[in-house]
Motif scaffolding. Structure first.
Motif, PDB file in Angstrom:
ATOM      1  N   ASP A   5       0.802  -1.220   0.000  1.00 25.54           N
ATOM      2  CA  ASP A   5       0.000   0.000   0.000  1.00 25.54           C
ATOM      3  C   ASP A   5       0.838   1.274   0.000  1.00 25.54           C
ATOM      4  N   LYS A   6       2.073   1.179  -0.467  1.00 23.05           N
ATOM      5  CA  LYS A   6       2.876   2.392  -0.615  1.00 23.05           C
ATOM      6  C   LYS A   6       3.164   2.598  -2.097  1.00 23.05           C
ATOM      7  N   SER A   7       3.722   3.778  -2.413  1.00 26.24           N
ATOM      8  CA  SER A   7       3.827   4.139  -3.826  1.00 26.24           C
ATOM      9  C   SER A   7       4.722   3.186  -4.621  1.00 26.24           C
ATOM     10  N   ALA A   8       5.761   2.610  -3.966  1.00 27.46           N
ATOM     11  CA  ALA A   8       6.678   1.733  -4.695  1.00 27.46           C
ATOM     12  C   ALA A   8       6.147   0.306  -4.805  1.00 27.46           C
ATOM     13  N   TYR A   9       5.041   0.029  -4.134  1.00 26.24           N
ATOM     14  CA  TYR A   9       4.598  -1.365  -4.002  1.00 26.24           C
ATOM     15  C   TYR A   9       4.240  -1.985  -5.356  1.00 26.24           C
ATOM     16  N   GLN A  10       3.536  -1.229  -6.188  1.00 19.57           N
ATOM     17  CA  GLN A  10       3.108  -1.807  -7.466  1.00 19.57           C
ATOM     18  C   GLN A  10       4.302  -2.115  -8.364  1.00 19.57           C
ATOM     19  N   SER A  11       5.273  -1.211  -8.395  1.00 20.99           N
ATOM     20  CA  SER A  11       6.493  -1.501  -9.175  1.00 20.99           C
ATOM     21  C   SER A  11       7.207  -2.708  -8.591  1.00 20.99           C
ATOM     22  N   GLY A  12       7.150  -2.834  -7.259  1.00 19.49           N
ATOM     23  CA  GLY A  12       7.778  -3.979  -6.597  1.00 19.49           C
ATOM     24  C   GLY A  12       7.100  -5.288  -6.975  1.00 19.49           C
ATOM     25  N   LEU A  13       5.768  -5.265  -7.046  1.00 20.89           N
ATOM     26  CA  LEU A  13       5.039  -6.482  -7.451  1.00 20.89           C
ATOM     27  C   LEU A  13       5.401  -6.869  -8.882  1.00 20.89           C
ATOM     28  N   LEU A  14       5.469  -5.841  -9.741  1.00 19.69           N
ATOM     29  CA  LEU A  14       5.838  -6.121 -11.129  1.00 19.69           C
ATOM     30  C   LEU A  14       7.226  -6.759 -11.178  1.00 19.69           C
ATOM     31  N   GLY A  15       8.168  -6.143 -10.453  1.00 23.72           N
ATOM     32  CA  GLY A  15       9.539  -6.662 -10.426  1.00 23.72           C
ATOM     33  C   GLY A  15       9.595  -8.066  -9.835  1.00 23.72           C
ATOM     34  N   ALA A  16       8.765  -8.310  -8.805  1.00 26.02           N
ATOM     35  CA  ALA A  16       8.770  -9.643  -8.176  1.00 26.02           C
ATOM     36  C   ALA A  16       8.367 -10.703  -9.197  1.00 26.02           C
ATOM     37  N   GLY A  17       7.395 -10.361 -10.054  1.00 26.62           N
ATOM     38  CA  GLY A  17       6.990 -11.300 -11.103  1.00 26.62           C
ATOM     39  C   GLY A  17       8.125 -11.578 -12.075  1.00 26.62           C
ATOM     40  N   TRP A  18       8.804 -10.504 -12.485  1.00 26.33           N
ATOM     41  CA  TRP A  18       9.929 -10.701 -13.425  1.00 26.33           C
ATOM     42  C   TRP A  18      11.057 -11.490 -12.759  1.00 26.33           C
ATOM     43  N   ALA A  19      11.282 -11.229 -11.468  1.00 26.57           N
ATOM     44  CA  ALA A  19      12.350 -11.964 -10.769  1.00 26.57           C
ATOM     45  C   ALA A  19      12.022 -13.454 -10.724  1.00 26.57           C
ATOM     46  N   ALA A  20      10.747 -13.767 -10.452  1.00 31.26           N
ATOM     47  CA  ALA A  20      10.351 -15.181 -10.409  1.00 31.26           C
ATOM     48  C   ALA A  20      10.569 -15.843 -11.771  1.00 31.26           C
ATOM     49  N   LEU A  21      10.228 -15.114 -12.820  1.00 27.87           N
ATOM     50  CA  LEU A  21      10.357 -15.680 -14.164  1.00 27.87           C
ATOM     51  C   LEU A  21      11.823 -15.754 -14.601  1.00 27.87           C
ATOM     52  N   ALA A  22      12.587 -14.778 -14.152  1.00 31.14           N
ATOM     53  CA  ALA A  22      13.999 -14.753 -14.548  1.00 31.14           C
ATOM     54  C   ALA A  22      14.808 -15.866 -13.889  1.00 31.14           C
ATOM     55  N   MET A  23      14.199 -16.594 -12.930  1.00 26.81           N
ATOM     56  CA  MET A  23      14.901 -17.734 -12.323  1.00 26.81           C
ATOM     57  C   MET A  23      15.236 -18.784 -13.397  1.00 26.81           C
ATOM     58  N   VAL A  24      14.490 -18.791 -14.495  1.00 28.17           N
ATOM     59  CA  VAL A  24      14.738 -19.814 -15.526  1.00 28.17           C
ATOM     60  C   VAL A  24      15.919 -19.434 -16.419  1.00 28.17           C
ATOM     61  N   THR A  25      16.346 -18.154 -16.325  1.00 29.58           N
ATOM     62  CA  THR A  25      17.434 -17.741 -17.211  1.00 29.58           C
ATOM     63  C   THR A  25      18.756 -18.252 -16.676  1.00 29.58           C
ATOM     64  N   GLU A  26      19.701 -18.359 -17.563  1.00 33.43           N
ATOM     65  CA  GLU A  26      21.014 -18.834 -17.148  1.00 33.43           C
ATOM     66  C   GLU A  26      22.062 -17.812 -17.539  1.00 33.43           C
ATOM     67  N   ALA A  27      23.186 -17.879 -16.835  1.00 33.50           N
ATOM     68  CA  ALA A  27      24.255 -16.917 -17.120  1.00 33.50           C
ATOM     69  C   ALA A  27      24.917 -17.269 -18.441  1.00 33.50           C
ATOM     70  N   ARG A  28      24.399 -16.730 -19.490  1.00 33.82           N
ATOM     71  CA  ARG A  28      25.005 -16.949 -20.804  1.00 33.82           C
ATOM     72  C   ARG A  28      24.825 -15.666 -21.615  1.00 33.82           C
TER      73      ARG A  28
END
Lengths: 628, 86
Positions: free
Chosen positions: A365-388
């Motif tokens: 419920d703070k101003s950064a929260y929505q951007s944080g939720l968006l980023g959390a989704g990308w972070a979860a998805l980026a777990m499949v990426t590999e260092a290449r």
């Protein structure tokens, strides 16, 4: 080469970090100085308080702080004033309120008052008073009376200390211009008190808050060197002079003030650290900034370190900052900002696990929260990426982590199915929280497109179509709205800044006319975006805030010019000043009008990107259904 | 068919040149910065699946203390005015 360039620009950036981003507007400062000078001359030229009386109200304690007051002079209603909660709180802590200057020639006058407090029925007082001795004044004191009932005490003598307390009231209400004029009145009626340190301290603070930095610095420097002033006041003045010098870029002068202040306090260490920051001496700045109480400056230091290429040190600072939550709204906000920026930095560096930890720190419920939720989704998805190594970008508008996700999900070396499904489901969890949020926010716009994208990747085609359709509907409604508003804004002024400032500035819940998410209009099947729906977000823009503050200042300056114009010999100069003020106000309004068009266009460009992507996703999903 | 659909959603849903400009899709200046061109390239490259729509960034910039405080005041005012109305 890049490192060399960064090393070159780092000191310049550090200097900008140690000071506010925008310096004072010289045109506005000139108008303010002109008005103050005219007002001072007017005080000297008129026999003020011989045919006018200053009316001041004081309350003995918070329970007696009035909700409303009405004053009749010789049976005519002269003033009716409703106090806001913040004003009542100030009155409860010793500040006093100058209600105005009433036209009242010497002699006897019938005074009647009606005061509404929270404690009792309306208090009423009626009294004939003799206004003879200069300066004329009406001093209204609300005091505990006999028994439990409060009482009104009237006097025709306003003490100088009451004017100091009235200046505290205006400073507390964010009206430094009024505070300065009150103090100038005090200097006219009680020159002895005006030579005392408490006066210098307030006039310095008033000038500083009003943005007359050079005059404020001189005043504070004078107080710091005044042997009559108490030690604590001298040291505080020295620190304020140092801060003002720092803000105008006079680093050496600021350092000199700090040396003269000769005390060891948190405030001094922070200022000394800002001096080091301005000189690009990051290590010294870091050693001086305390872990608690200087979060904002530690954040600035982190930004400077990262730009200067010292990523580890900068990230360590951000990590420490994101632990601070709930201590105060400002500290909590800096903690959220640190977590948000660090999360995206780590996403860019291919550290999604760390990024997820950072995003999880952001307060709901703070101003950064929505951007944080968006980023959390990308972070979860980026777990499949590999260092290449990623392929060369075909587009520069998307983030590297998005391209990494493409490579992992669509590329030849796609990850195994269970891992892929787990990551997509984990990404959907935070994004779905944004599915029905206000689509005016950019994080929500991206989530609207990311949700059908993830559902499509999971093979949930029907559900993906449903969400893509919803995204297209809402984003298209927003697009039509922005186009229409931009078209209107190009033709005429859409926002009366002067009227807004008079009603709602500075921002306060009791007067603020806008809310961020009015009625969930975007949830309708055919969303109808309310007219001027963009205004609440636009008002939070830095440039708009600065213009509104400038217009607020112009209104205060106008009151000074009008007051000075009451002296016949100054009427012409006052008229000229008022004409200058009107022109300046118009210039500011025009600047805001133009900026509204630019801002709307920027919003439109950003929204269009998501709208096109949403249409593309929808088209792609429909294509999968075509008979082959 | 895929190419046709992309063209439809990028350009044809509002055919006038003015509309294309307003959509930020005309290929001018830094061409690769335009989302329409990106999709066209995506299609040309024969990329399978959908592009991840990760456009949002959070650059680490210095903050102005006065602006930050005003923004917090606006945020509090918005919340407060909503609470008042509720």
């Amino acid at each position: 080469m890049l490192r060399f360039c960064l090393r070159c620009v780092a000191p310049l950036l550090a200097l900008s970090l140690a000071q506010p981003v925008a310096a004072n507007d010289p045109r506005l400062a000139s108008i303010k100085q002109h008005a103050l000078a005219l007002y001072t001359v007017s005080l000297a030229q008129r026999r003020q308080f011989l045919d006018h009386a200053m009316v001041v109200l004081a309350a003995a304690d918070a329970n007696l702080a009035p909700q409303q007051i009405k004053i009749w002079i010789d049976d005519e209603l002269w003033a009716e004033y409703r106090y806001r909660p913040t004003e009542r709180a100030l009155l409860g802590t010793g500040a006093q309120h100058q209600l105005g200057i009433a036209p009242m020639p010497q002699g006897r006058h019938q005074i009647k008052l009606e005061v509404l407090t929270a404690a009792a029925d309306p208090l009423v007082a009626e009294q004939q008073l003799s206004f003879d001795a200069w300066p004329l004044g009406l001093y209204i004191q609300l005091k505990p009376g006999p028994g439990a009932a409060p009482a009104i005490q009237l006097s025709t003598r306003v003490p100088g200390t009451a004017l100091l307390a009235a200046a505290d009231f205006e400073l507390g209400m964010g009206q430094p211009g009024k505070a300065v004029t009150l103090l100038q009145n005090l200097a006219a009626v009680d020159p002895a008190l005006a030579r005392q340190p408490p006066y210098s301290e307030r006039i310095g603070r008033g000038l500083r808050d009003w943005g007359l930095d050079v005059a404020a610095e001189a005043s504070m420097a004078g107080l710091a060197a005044n042997a009559q002033a108490p030690k604590a006041m001298r040291q505080s003045a020295g620190l304020q002079a140092a801060e003002l010098a720092l803000e105008r870029g006079a680093i050496k002068q600021a350092d000199d003030y700090l040396i003269a202040a000769n005390e060891d306090s948190v405030a001094r260490r922070i200022l000394q650290a800002r001096v080091h920051l301005a000189r690009g001496e990051f290590a010294q700045a870091g050693r001086l900034l305390p872990a608690s109480g200087a979060q904002l400056w530690r954040y600035q230091l982190a930004a400077a370190l990262i730009v200067a290429g010292q990523r580890d040190a900068g990230q360590a600072l951000l990590q420490e900052l994101m632990q601070h939550q709930g201590e105060s709204p400002l500290i909590a906000h800096v903690g959220d900002l640190a977590a948000l920026k660090l999360g995206y930095l780590w996403l860019a560096e291919g550290r999604p696990q760390d990024a997820a930890t950072a995003f999880a720190r952001i307060q709901p419920d703070k101003s950064a929260y929505q951007s944080g939720l968006l980023g959390a989704g990308w972070a979860a998805l980026a777990m499949v990426t590999e260092a290449r190594p990623l392929p060369d970008p075909t587009d520069r508008i998307r983030t590297d982590f998005a391209r990494g996700i493409d490579a992992a999900l669509n590329g030849a070396t796609a990850v195994d199915r269970p891992r892929r499904i787990a990551a997509l489901r984990a990404a959907l969890a935070p994004w779905l929280e944004l599915a029905d949020a206000d689509p005016r926010e950019v994080a929500v716009q991206e989530a609207l497109v990311a949700i059908p994208y993830a559902l499509a990747q999971l093979g949930a085609r029907d559900k993906a179509i449903e969400f893509a359709d919803k995204a297209v509907t809402r984003l298209n409604a927003m697009r039509e709205h922005l186009l229409a508003e931009a078209s209107i804004a190009r033709r005429r002024s859409v926002f009366d800044a002067q009227d807004f400032v008079a009603r709602a500035w500075p921002p306060h819940p009791s007067t603020w006319p806008f809310e961020s998410s009015a009625d969930g209009w975007w949830l309708a099947d055919k969303p109808a975006v309310p007219a001027q729906s963009y205004l609440p977000r636009w008002l939070g823009d830095e440039r708009v805030l600065r213009e509104l503050q400038a217009i607020s200042t112009l209104q205060e300056v106008e009151a000074l010019a009008v007051a000075a114009g009451q002296v016949p010999s100054l009427a012409l100069r006052s008229e000229r000043l008022l004409a200058d003020l009107a022109a300046e106000r118009q210039r500011r309004q025009t600047s805001l009008d133009r900026y509204a068009v630019i801002w709307l266009r920027t919003e439109l460009v950003q929204l269009n990107r998501y709208l096109v992507l949403a249409r593309f996703v929808l088209a792609n999903l429909y294509e999968q259904d075509e008979p082959r | 068919m895929k190419r046709l659909l992309a063209a439809l959603c990028v350009l044809a849903f509002h055919p006038s040149v003015v509309a294309q400009q307003e959509l930020g899709m005309t290929v001018t200046g830094d061409e690769s910065a335009e989302i329409g061109l990106f999709i066209a390239k995506w299609m040309d490259g024969g990329e399978p699946g959908l592009p991840a729509p990760g456009l949002h960034q959070e650059p680490l910039l210095p903050v102005d203390p006065w602006v930050l405080r005003q923004q917090l005041a606006v945020e509090a005012a918005v919340r407060g005015s909503r609470a008042t109305r509720d």
